[in-house]
Structures are given as structure tokens and as C-alpha cells.
Design an enzyme around this catalytic site. Structure first.
Site, short mmCIF file in Angstrom:
data_model
loop_
_atom_site.label_atom_id
_atom_site.label_comp_id
_atom_site.label_asym_id
_atom_site.label_seq_id
_atom_site.Cartn_x
_atom_site.Cartn_y
_atom_site.Cartn_z
N ASP A 140 20.45 8.75 2.12
CA ASP A 140 19.64 8.10 3.17
C ASP A 140 20.20 8.48 4.53
O ASP A 140 21.30 8.06 4.91
CB ASP A 140 19.67 6.57 2.98
CG ASP A 140 18.68 5.88 3.92
OD1 ASP A 140 17.82 5.16 3.43
OD2 ASP A 140 18.80 6.08 5.16
N ASP A 146 21.04 5.47 6.94
CA ASP A 146 22.24 4.74 6.53
C ASP A 146 23.49 5.56 6.82
O ASP A 146 24.51 5.02 7.27
CB ASP A 146 22.20 4.42 5.03
CG ASP A 146 21.31 3.21 4.73
OD1 ASP A 146 20.96 2.49 5.68
OD2 ASP A 146 20.99 3.00 3.56
N THR A 165 0.82 -1.21 0.00
CA THR A 165 0.00 0.00 0.00
C THR A 165 0.86 1.26 0.00
O THR A 165 0.36 2.36 -0.28
CB THR A 165 -0.90 0.05 1.25
OG1 THR A 165 -0.05 0.13 2.40
CG2 THR A 165 -1.79 -1.17 1.35
N1 URA Z 1 14.75 9.60 3.71
C1 URA Z 1 16.07 9.84 3.63
O1 URA Z 1 16.85 9.41 4.47
N2 URA Z 1 16.50 10.57 2.59
C2 URA Z 1 15.70 11.07 1.64
O2 URA Z 1 16.17 11.75 0.72
C3 URA Z 1 14.32 10.80 1.75
C4 URA Z 1 13.87 10.06 2.80
#
Ligand code: URA
Length: 208
Positions: A199, A202, A107
Site C-alpha cells: 500500500d 501506508d 458499489t
Molecule cells: N494501491 C496501492 O497502494 N497498492 C496497490 O498495490 C494497489 C493500489
């Protein structure tokens, strides 16, 4: 609803390092913490003050202390954790509540998998933190969780927001003011903010 872009030179300078792909996790973590602390200074600008009587070494006097509702910091798991310690440095008495959400692969909507909030969350001024406001789905869902517990005073703090994310929060939670260090150009097809920083989770935790 207001969107406050905190464009202090120190914040903008550190944000450039945070964006740079050559910045490793250790420096990334430290600078996210520092920027969160600097942002907290502005986010707390409207805290109420009360007069208290104190005695300096010279004389009795009236001085100011923070009054009003107690604060709560609500990181959205997992990247929001990177902003907590910086804010706690300025507001050590704040309680911290966690909200964990994942995106249902079918979803594509956020699903709550974890939440642990202060028992009196409904009485606190809440600061929801997440480095990235991308689609806005997680922020809207996290604020839904808090409002379902009775929270009425909520601010959202992000390092970087997309115009789409801001519009989504405004649509569902027009009472929530958003504080950001930057509003970027757009989201790409994978839901990443452009130019963004990649991210955030990360990069904070060294995962890939
Ligand atoms: N989450 C992230 O860590 N980076 C992005 O660019 C979008 C969502």
C-alpha cells in the site's frame, strides 16, 4: 494512447528499494520523490521551447526557454502527494491541484470527496500523479473530474501499473498518455498490484 515505460537504470534501481518490504517510510518517501523527479524529466520531454534574446557576459545570443501552456500537477489523494515535491523540483512554477477519491464500499466505485484545483486548470497541461495504477478506477475518476472542469491536456504518471489499470484508462480516456516505471504482472483478489510494493499510502505515511 501511449504507455511509456521509463526504464532508466537509476529509476529501476530506486524502484527495487521502493518495492522491498524492508525499506522503511523515510527511505521509501525519499525514493518515491527521487523517482518522481527522474520520471518528470521524461514526462516533460515534449514541452515547447521558444527562442529568447539574452546577453551572456560575452555577447548577445538567442537561447531557448520553455513556452506554451503552463503546467499543473494533480496528485490523487493520498499517495499521489508523495510524488509532488520531486516533480516540483524540476518544474517549480507548476501549480498543484488535489483530487480526493474514496471507494464506495457497496458499489466499489470511486466517489469524489475533495477537489481543489487551480482556477485556470482548463488552460494548463496537467500531470496526474499516483504511485499505483491498480484497477484504474481512481485514475479514470480523477481524469473525469479534470475534464469536467474543461481540461484537455492530461498525462498520467504512475510508478507501477497493472495491465488491468492501463486497459481501464485506455477505455475511458484514450487521449491520456500513461508514463510508468514498471508494468507489473497482475492485480490480486484484494486489488493490490503483484508483485507491486504494497500500500503506497501506508508506506509513505507510516500508517497501517
Ligand atoms: N494501491 C496501492 O497502494 N497498492 C496497490 O498495490 C494497489 C493500489
Amino acid at each position: 494512447m501511449a504507455v511509456v515505460v521509463i526504464d532508466h537504470p537509476l529509476i529501476q534501481h530506486k524502484l527495487t528499494y521502493i518495492r522491498d518490504k524492508n525499506t522503511g517510510s523515510k527511505d521509501f518517501r525519499e525514493m518515491v520523490k527521487e523517482v518522481a523527479m527522474l520520471m518528470a524529466y521524461e514526462v516533460t520531454r515534449d514541452l515547447q521551447l521558444q527562442d529568447v534574446e539574452i546577453e551572456t557576459p560575452v555577447t548577445k545570443t538567442k537561447a531557448k526557454m520553455i513556452s506554451g501552456k503552463k503546467l499543473g500537477i494533480i496528485p490523487i489523494l493520498r499517495a499521489g502527494i508523495g510524488m509532488v515535491d520531486g516533480i516540483l523540483q524540476l518544474i517549480p512554477a507548476a501549480k498543484v491541484g488535489h483530487v480526493g477519491l474514496y471507494r464506495d464500499p457497496e458499489t466499489l466505485t470511486p466517489v469524489e470527496y475533495y477537489s481543489k484545483l487551480p482556477a485556470d486548470v482548463h488552460e494548463r497541461d496537467l500531470i496526474v500523479v499516483d504511485p499505483m495504477l491498480a484497477t484504474g478506477g481512481s485514475a479514470v475518476a480523477a481524469i473525469d473530474v479534470l475534464k469536467a472542469k474543461g481540461a484537455t491536456s492530461i498525462k498520467l504518471v504512475n510508478l507501477i501499473a497493472s495491465p488491468e489499470g492501463i486497459a481501464e484508462v485506455e477505455k475511458y480516456h484514450p487521449d491520456v498518455n500513461i508514463y510508468v516505471a514498471a508494468v507489473d504482472e497482475k492485480l490480486n483478489d484484494h486489488g493490490y498490484i503483484v508483485p507491486g510494493l504494497g500500500d503506497a499510502g501506508d508506506r509513505l505515511f507510516g500508517t497501517k
